[in-house]
Design a protein around this motif. Structure first.
Motif, PDB file in Angstrom:
ATOM      1  N   ILE A 177       0.840  -1.202   0.000  1.00  0.00           N
ATOM      2  CA  ILE A 177       0.000   0.000   0.000  1.00  0.00           C
ATOM      3  C   ILE A 177       0.872   1.247   0.000  1.00  0.00           C
ATOM      4  N   ARG A 178       1.912   1.241   0.814  1.00  0.00           N
ATOM      5  CA  ARG A 178       2.809   2.403   0.886  1.00  0.00           C
ATOM      6  C   ARG A 178       3.508   2.629  -0.456  1.00  0.00           C
ATOM      7  N   GLN A 179       3.962   1.552  -1.094  1.00  0.00           N
ATOM      8  CA  GLN A 179       4.645   1.691  -2.374  1.00  0.00           C
ATOM      9  C   GLN A 179       3.700   2.218  -3.455  1.00  0.00           C
ATOM     10  N   ILE A 180       2.459   1.740  -3.463  1.00  0.00           N
ATOM     11  CA  ILE A 180       1.471   2.230  -4.442  1.00  0.00           C
ATOM     12  C   ILE A 180       1.201   3.709  -4.207  1.00  0.00           C
ATOM     13  N   GLN A 181       1.016   4.095  -2.944  1.00  0.00           N
ATOM     14  CA  GLN A 181       0.740   5.496  -2.607  1.00  0.00           C
ATOM     15  C   GLN A 181       1.878   6.403  -3.068  1.00  0.00           C
ATOM     16  N   GLN A 182       3.117   5.977  -2.842  1.00  0.00           N
ATOM     17  CA  GLN A 182       4.265   6.804  -3.228  1.00  0.00           C
ATOM     18  C   GLN A 182       4.433   6.831  -4.743  1.00  0.00           C
ATOM     19  N   ARG A 183       4.239   5.681  -5.388  1.00  0.00           N
ATOM     20  CA  ARG A 183       4.418   5.617  -6.842  1.00  0.00           C
ATOM     21  C   ARG A 183       3.414   6.491  -7.576  1.00  0.00           C
ATOM     22  N   LEU A 184       2.166   6.527  -7.089  1.00  0.00           N
ATOM     23  CA  LEU A 184       1.116   7.310  -7.741  1.00  0.00           C
ATOM     24  C   LEU A 184       1.044   8.745  -7.221  1.00  0.00           C
ATOM     25  N   GLY A 185       1.796   9.046  -6.159  1.00  0.00           N
ATOM     26  CA  GLY A 185       1.766  10.393  -5.589  1.00  0.00           C
ATOM     27  C   GLY A 185       0.440  10.755  -4.960  1.00  0.00           C
ATOM     28  N   LEU A 186      -0.264   9.748  -4.422  1.00  0.00           N
ATOM     29  CA  LEU A 186      -1.576   9.981  -3.840  1.00  0.00           C
ATOM     30  C   LEU A 186      -1.484  10.636  -2.463  1.00  0.00           C
ATOM     31  N   THR A 187      -2.447  11.486  -2.167  1.00  0.00           N
ATOM     32  CA  THR A 187      -2.660  11.921  -0.793  1.00  0.00           C
ATOM     33  C   THR A 187      -3.493  10.842  -0.114  1.00  0.00           C
ATOM     34  N   ALA A 188      -3.036  10.363   1.038  1.00  0.00           N
ATOM     35  CA  ALA A 188      -3.745   9.272   1.704  1.00  0.00           C
ATOM     36  C   ALA A 188      -3.924   9.584   3.176  1.00  0.00           C
ATOM     37  N   VAL A 189      -5.100   9.252   3.689  1.00  0.00           N
ATOM     38  CA  VAL A 189      -5.387   9.358   5.123  1.00  0.00           C
ATOM     39  C   VAL A 189      -5.717   7.944   5.593  1.00  0.00           C
ATOM     40  N   TYR A 190      -4.950   7.482   6.554  1.00  0.00           N
ATOM     41  CA  TYR A 190      -4.951   6.070   6.948  1.00  0.00           C
ATOM     42  C   TYR A 190      -5.337   5.984   8.417  1.00  0.00           C
ATOM     43  N   VAL A 191      -6.290   5.147   8.751  1.00  0.00           N
ATOM     44  CA  VAL A 191      -6.727   4.991  10.142  1.00  0.00           C
ATOM     45  C   VAL A 191      -6.292   3.627  10.672  1.00  0.00           C
ATOM     46  N   THR A 192      -5.690   3.611  11.843  1.00  0.00           N
ATOM     47  CA  THR A 192      -5.329   2.361  12.491  1.00  0.00           C
ATOM     48  C   THR A 192      -5.197   2.575  13.991  1.00  0.00           C
ATOM     49  N   HIS A 193      -5.292   1.470  14.746  1.00  0.00           N
ATOM     50  CA  HIS A 193      -5.002   1.512  16.180  1.00  0.00           C
ATOM     51  C   HIS A 193      -3.649   0.869  16.462  1.00  0.00           C
ATOM     52  N   ASP A 194      -2.977   0.393  15.395  1.00  0.00           N
ATOM     53  CA  ASP A 194      -1.717  -0.335  15.519  1.00  0.00           C
ATOM     54  C   ASP A 194      -0.551   0.635  15.323  1.00  0.00           C
ATOM     55  N   GLN A 195       0.186   0.914  16.406  1.00  0.00           N
ATOM     56  CA  GLN A 195       1.247   1.932  16.324  1.00  0.00           C
ATOM     57  C   GLN A 195       2.405   1.481  15.422  1.00  0.00           C
ATOM     58  N   GLU A 196       2.722   0.186  15.392  1.00  0.00           N
ATOM     59  CA  GLU A 196       3.803  -0.276  14.505  1.00  0.00           C
ATOM     60  C   GLU A 196       3.424  -0.067  13.046  1.00  0.00           C
ATOM     61  N   GLU A 197       2.173  -0.362  12.717  1.00  0.00           N
ATOM     62  CA  GLU A 197       1.667  -0.168  11.357  1.00  0.00           C
ATOM     63  C   GLU A 197       1.740   1.314  10.978  1.00  0.00           C
ATOM     64  N   ALA A 198       1.332   2.176  11.902  1.00  0.00           N
ATOM     65  CA  ALA A 198       1.367   3.620  11.638  1.00  0.00           C
ATOM     66  C   ALA A 198       2.789   4.098  11.378  1.00  0.00           C
ATOM     67  N   MET A 199       3.732   3.649  12.187  1.00  0.00           N
ATOM     68  CA  MET A 199       5.118   4.086  12.027  1.00  0.00           C
ATOM     69  C   MET A 199       5.720   3.573  10.723  1.00  0.00           C
ATOM     70  N   ALA A 200       5.265   2.402  10.265  1.00  0.00           N
ATOM     71  CA  ALA A 200       5.833   1.798   9.065  1.00  0.00           C
ATOM     72  C   ALA A 200       5.398   2.494   7.780  1.00  0.00           C
ATOM     73  N   VAL A 201       4.202   3.092   7.743  1.00  0.00           N
ATOM     74  CA  VAL A 201       3.674   3.603   6.473  1.00  0.00           C
ATOM     75  C   VAL A 201       3.594   5.127   6.383  1.00  0.00           C
ATOM     76  N   SER A 202       3.782   5.846   7.476  1.00  0.00           N
ATOM     77  CA  SER A 202       3.352   7.247   7.526  1.00  0.00           C
ATOM     78  C   SER A 202       4.459   8.264   7.266  1.00  0.00           C
ATOM     79  N   ASP A 203       4.083   9.353   6.585  1.00  0.00           N
ATOM     80  CA  ASP A 203       4.916  10.556   6.580  1.00  0.00           C
ATOM     81  C   ASP A 203       4.708  11.315   7.886  1.00  0.00           C
ATOM     82  N   ARG A 204       3.462  11.386   8.320  1.00  0.00           N
ATOM     83  CA  ARG A 204       3.121  12.017   9.596  1.00  0.00           C
ATOM     84  C   ARG A 204       2.060  11.186  10.293  1.00  0.00           C
ATOM     85  N   ILE A 205       2.070  11.251  11.621  1.00  0.00           N
ATOM     86  CA  ILE A 205       1.074  10.553  12.425  1.00  0.00           C
ATOM     87  C   ILE A 205       0.356  11.569  13.301  1.00  0.00           C
ATOM     88  N   ILE A 206      -0.972  11.451  13.346  1.00  0.00           N
ATOM     89  CA  ILE A 206      -1.774  12.266  14.255  1.00  0.00           C
ATOM     90  C   ILE A 206      -2.337  11.319  15.302  1.00  0.00           C
TER      91      ILE A 206
END
Length: 349
Positions: A177-206
């Motif tokens: 998912i991260r590679q597709i988002q970067q390759r296409l230059g998409l703006t993405a808003v991702y929701v999770t409760h998993d902090q490891e998942e958030a750290m692995a995919v995010s430019d920024r975390i809220i």
């Protein structure tokens, strides 16, 4: 600006219940921003407000600079990937991917071509004639991503997209998912409760708590410079040890378990505080020293890639992670616990 997302003092109420306190966000085009937090913190409500699946009680939402606060989901240039995949079981994979295009009245040949291109983008070329039931969970989730991106949205929204997958598959699909988002230059808003998942995919975390933002920043900012004990404990494992700040300035003087120490940290307040000590920064030894503290090993486990310890100390239980090696400390051993001053942080008590 195309692909940007901005919320200005957006609130959401369900009757007397405040599901989201005044929230202001500014998401730059082409970035992946994750809303992270425990259940009931407001992260999914925020996503649904951006999608147009919920209406704001107050405030404004802008996508690509356009005020979409009162637009329904149909008229917002966003696509959403749901936790449950939401694929039609009676349709082929290609028909699922092209469904949104068909609803918009696009010619059949163009729908087919774009569906095939979407499947190729997510690594499923040649899978178009299969039914969803003939795919693995990870493949079904990639179909859901393809269905979203063929609509060419300004913003891609993902609501707990990996929660139905096992741990190893989650790691694999989140990378895709991260590679597709970067390759296409998409703006993405991702929701999770998993902090490891958030750290692995995010430019920024809220990070959200109790329907509002607790802290936002890059994964490194949140891990290395937590604003409070909640963030320190939520983003990665942390030992939180009570202490007293007796002097602040360029350096901070603390009293920890009866000993006076100086740390190369700035602290804004004199008084009670907490020391944030990450498990891999705990240093264990048999030898006493002025800046070490007595502890007892209550649990020790060799896990192949690391050794994990639980220790009992005057400051409370301590969790430590050491490099893989034969167990130098065993349950019941008395040890000396220390840390490098530059490896710890202070947060308000």
């Amino acid at each position: 600006m195309k692909g940007s997302v901005r919320s200005q003092n957006v609130t959401k109420k369900f009757g007397e219940v405040v599901a989201l306190k005044p929230l202001s966000l500014d998401i730059a085009p082409g970035t992946l921003v994750t809303l992270l937090g425990p259940s009931g913190c407001g992260k999914t409500t925020t996503l649904r407000l951006i999608a147009g699946l919920e209406s704001a009680s107050e405030g404004r939402i802008l996508i690509g600079g356009e005020d979409v606060t009162h637009l329904s989901a149909t008229y917002r240039r966003v696509s959403m990937v749901f936790q449950s995949y939401a694929l039609f079981p009676h349709m082929t994979v290609a028909e699922n991917v092209g469904y949104g295009l068909s609803v918009k009245g696009m010619p059949r040949a163009e729908v087919k071509a774009r569906a095939e291109a979407g499947l190729e983008t997510v690594g499923l070329k040649g899978f178009g004639t299969r039914l969803p039931s003939e795919l693995s969970g990870g493949q079904q989730q990639r179909v859901a991503v393809a269905r979203a991106i063929v609509l060419e949205p300004e913003v891609l929204l993902l609501d707990e997209p990996l929660s139905n997958l096992d741990a190893k598959l989650r790691r694999h699909v989140r990378e895709e998912i991260r590679q597709i988002q970067q390759r296409l230059g998409l703006t993405a808003v991702y929701v999770t409760h998993d902090q490891e998942e958030a750290m692995a995919v995010s430019d920024r975390i809220i990070v959200m708590k109790n329907a509002e933002v607790a802290q936002e920043g890059t994964p490194h900012d949140l891990y290395d410079r937590p604003a409070n004990a909640f963030i320190a404990d939520f983003i990665g494992d942390a030992n939180l040890i009570d202490l007293e700040v007796t002097q602040s300035g360029a350096e901070t003087e603390i009293v920890l378990q009866g000993r006076r120490l100086r740390l190369p940290l700035q602290s804004a307040a004199i008084g009670p505080a907490k020391l944030v000590l990450r498990p891999h920064h705990v240093r264990l030894s048999h030898d006493p020293a002025p800046q070490r503290f007595a502890a007892e090993v209550t649990y020790a486990a060799w896990l192949g890639n690391s050794v994990q310890y639980t220790l009992s100390s005057d400051g409370g239980p301590i969790f430590a992670i050491a490099p893989p090696q034969p167990l130098p400390f065993r349950q019941g051993d008395n040890v000396q616990l220390g840390f490098a001053p530059e490896d710890v942080r202070l947060v308000p008590a």
